[in-house]
Design a protein around this motif. Structure first.
Motif, PDB file in Angstrom:
ATOM      1  N   VAL A  79       0.846  -1.201   0.000  1.00  0.00           N
ATOM      2  CA  VAL A  79       0.000   0.000   0.000  1.00  0.00           C
ATOM      3  C   VAL A  79       0.876   1.244   0.000  1.00  0.00           C
ATOM      4  O   VAL A  79       0.631   2.200  -0.734  1.00  0.00           O
ATOM      5  CB  VAL A  79      -0.952   0.004   1.216  1.00  0.00           C
ATOM      6  N   ARG A  80       1.928   1.237   0.805  1.00  0.00           N
ATOM      7  CA  ARG A  80       2.832   2.388   0.860  1.00  0.00           C
ATOM      8  C   ARG A  80       3.560   2.590  -0.468  1.00  0.00           C
ATOM      9  O   ARG A  80       3.920   3.711  -0.828  1.00  0.00           O
ATOM     10  CB  ARG A  80       3.848   2.208   1.989  1.00  0.00           C
ATOM     11  N   LYS A  81       3.754   1.501  -1.204  1.00  0.00           N
ATOM     12  CA  LYS A  81       4.436   1.607  -2.496  1.00  0.00           C
ATOM     13  C   LYS A  81       3.494   2.072  -3.600  1.00  0.00           C
ATOM     14  O   LYS A  81       3.943   2.421  -4.693  1.00  0.00           O
ATOM     15  CB  LYS A  81       5.059   0.254  -2.871  1.00  0.00           C
ATOM     16  N   GLY A  82       2.168   2.051  -3.320  1.00  0.00           N
ATOM     17  CA  GLY A  82       1.225   2.566  -4.301  1.00  0.00           C
ATOM     18  C   GLY A  82       0.266   1.562  -4.889  1.00  0.00           C
ATOM     19  O   GLY A  82      -0.280   1.784  -5.972  1.00  0.00           O
ATOM     20  N   LEU A  83       0.022   0.455  -4.186  1.00  0.00           N
ATOM     21  CA  LEU A  83      -0.917  -0.550  -4.673  1.00  0.00           C
ATOM     22  C   LEU A  83      -2.097  -0.618  -3.702  1.00  0.00           C
ATOM     23  O   LEU A  83      -1.920  -0.894  -2.525  1.00  0.00           O
ATOM     24  CB  LEU A  83      -0.234  -1.911  -4.790  1.00  0.00           C
ATOM     25  N   ALA A  84      -3.302  -0.347  -4.198  1.00  0.00           N
ATOM     26  CA  ALA A  84      -4.500  -0.351  -3.345  1.00  0.00           C
ATOM     27  C   ALA A  84      -5.565  -1.240  -3.954  1.00  0.00           C
ATOM     28  O   ALA A  84      -5.557  -1.502  -5.158  1.00  0.00           O
ATOM     29  CB  ALA A  84      -5.040   1.073  -3.183  1.00  0.00           C
ATOM     30  N   ARG A  85      -6.507  -1.705  -3.095  1.00  0.00           N
ATOM     31  CA  ARG A  85      -7.568  -2.567  -3.600  1.00  0.00           C
ATOM     32  C   ARG A  85      -8.859  -2.355  -2.828  1.00  0.00           C
ATOM     33  O   ARG A  85      -8.865  -1.804  -1.723  1.00  0.00           O
ATOM     34  CB  ARG A  85      -7.170  -4.043  -3.510  1.00  0.00           C
ATOM     35  N   THR A  86      -9.955  -2.798  -3.429  1.00  0.00           N
ATOM     36  CA  THR A  86     -11.230  -2.933  -2.736  1.00  0.00           C
ATOM     37  C   THR A  86     -11.595  -4.420  -2.755  1.00  0.00           C
ATOM     38  O   THR A  86     -10.925  -5.228  -3.400  1.00  0.00           O
ATOM     39  CB  THR A  86     -12.341  -2.109  -3.412  1.00  0.00           C
ATOM     40  N   PHE A  87     -12.686  -4.771  -2.059  1.00  0.00           N
ATOM     41  CA  PHE A  87     -13.041  -6.180  -1.877  1.00  0.00           C
ATOM     42  C   PHE A  87     -14.449  -6.466  -2.383  1.00  0.00           C
ATOM     43  O   PHE A  87     -15.280  -5.564  -2.551  1.00  0.00           O
ATOM     44  CB  PHE A  87     -12.947  -6.548  -0.395  1.00  0.00           C
ATOM     45  N   GLN A  88     -14.731  -7.761  -2.594  1.00  0.00           N
ATOM     46  CA  GLN A  88     -16.073  -8.172  -3.015  1.00  0.00           C
ATOM     47  C   GLN A  88     -17.110  -7.715  -2.000  1.00  0.00           C
ATOM     48  O   GLN A  88     -18.158  -7.186  -2.346  1.00  0.00           O
ATOM     49  CB  GLN A  88     -16.142  -9.700  -3.147  1.00  0.00           C
ATOM     50  N   ASN A  89     -16.815  -7.945  -0.721  1.00  0.00           N
ATOM     51  CA  ASN A  89     -17.694  -7.520   0.360  1.00  0.00           C
ATOM     52  C   ASN A  89     -17.183  -6.189   0.903  1.00  0.00           C
ATOM     53  O   ASN A  89     -16.007  -6.080   1.270  1.00  0.00           O
ATOM     54  CB  ASN A  89     -17.722  -8.568   1.476  1.00  0.00           C
ATOM     55  N   ILE A  90     -18.051  -5.194   0.948  1.00  0.00           N
ATOM     56  CA  ILE A  90     -17.646  -3.860   1.370  1.00  0.00           C
ATOM     57  C   ILE A  90     -17.056  -3.907   2.778  1.00  0.00           C
ATOM     58  O   ILE A  90     -17.638  -4.489   3.692  1.00  0.00           O
ATOM     59  CB  ILE A  90     -18.852  -2.899   1.326  1.00  0.00           C
TER      60      ILE A  90
END
Length: 259
Positions: A79-90
């Motif tokens: 995340v600190r390097k610049g990779l973010a995500r969201t999930f199937q379940n909020i």
């Protein structure tokens, strides 16, 4: 070619006991590219996301992010390097306000020390003020600023999805991974989401990798599609060509004899 790519995955495999969930998966994403990862249920799509985001360690293979080898790197460091995500379940902090959900993501960038935080020194207050201002700017872009003080759990479903994406954007990513963002949405919410994803890519200039079952959304925004089936890549390339590929049609609908 790799020098121009934000992410390069080579020969990624992962095995759970006797099950090979992902086998020789290869992926290359260029800056600002919008790529869709599709496939039937159980094809291994979320497993790929979990490997790329450090939730799982691949059994073999390696990948680089922004030119740096990051195989077996912890999620927080990615995340600190610049990779973010969201999930199937909020996964929102439903009892916190909409604004505080986004502010929480800015903690990755805050530099005040333990003493400043404990004793509420000027450096603490300055960074907290800056984080709130940035959060409000981000919420305005997503048209969520009017809900800033509302508990996140009280938002309509589609707006909760947008808030989760806004929170991910607060980490200042170079690559955003969206795991079935349209799941559970009605057609109007899906259309709004499509516009939101386009806005993110165009305004922030980041790359996006998207898992999605809604083909209207996928065909409406993705520049390239990758089809996964039983953990292996079945097809990849131009979206319209890919979805008309006989192997892809068979993977989704079965052979004609089976129908």
């Amino acid at each position: 070619m790799e020098n121009n790519s934000i992410l390069v995955a080579k020969d990624i495999c992962i095995t759970f006991g006797a099950l090979k969930a992902v086998d020789n998966f290869n992926l290359e994403i260029k800056p600002k590219e919008l790529v869709g990862l599709i496939g039937p249920n159980g094809a291994g799509k979320t497993t790929v996301f979990n490997i790329l985001t450090g939730v799982y360690n691949a059994t073999s293979g390696e990948y680089t992010f922004n030119g740096e080898k990051v195989t077996k790197t912890a999620t927080s460091k990615l995340v600190r390097k610049g990779l973010a995500r969201t999930f199937q379940n909020i996964r929102l902090f439903k009892y916190l306000s909409v604004a505080d959900n986004v502010i929480a993501a800015y903690n990755f960038h805050m530099k005040y020390g333990i003493l400043s935080g404990m004793f509420r020194l000027p450096k603490f207050w300055k960074e907290e003020k800056d984080a709130r201002e940035k959060a409000m700017e981000l919420l305005k872009i997503f048209d969520l600023d009017k809900y800033a003080d509302m508990p996140a759990g009280n938002l309509p479903y589609g707006e909760q999805r947008k808030l989760e994406i806004a929170r991910a954007m607060a980490t200042n990513p170079k690559l955003l991974l969206l795991d079935e963002p349209a799941a559970g949405m009605n057609p109007k919410e899906t259309e709004d989401l499509m516009n939101t994803i386009k806005l993110i890519r165009d305004k922030f200039g980041i790359a996006i990798l998207l898992i999605e079952h809604d083909m209207k959304l996928v065909l409406g925004i993705c520049e390239r599609l990758i089809v996964l089936n039983y953990g292996t890549i079945l097809a990849s390339g131009d979206p319209k060509e890919v979805i008309n590929n006989p192997k892809v049609v068979e993977a989704y609908l079965g052979k004609e004899d089976d129908i």
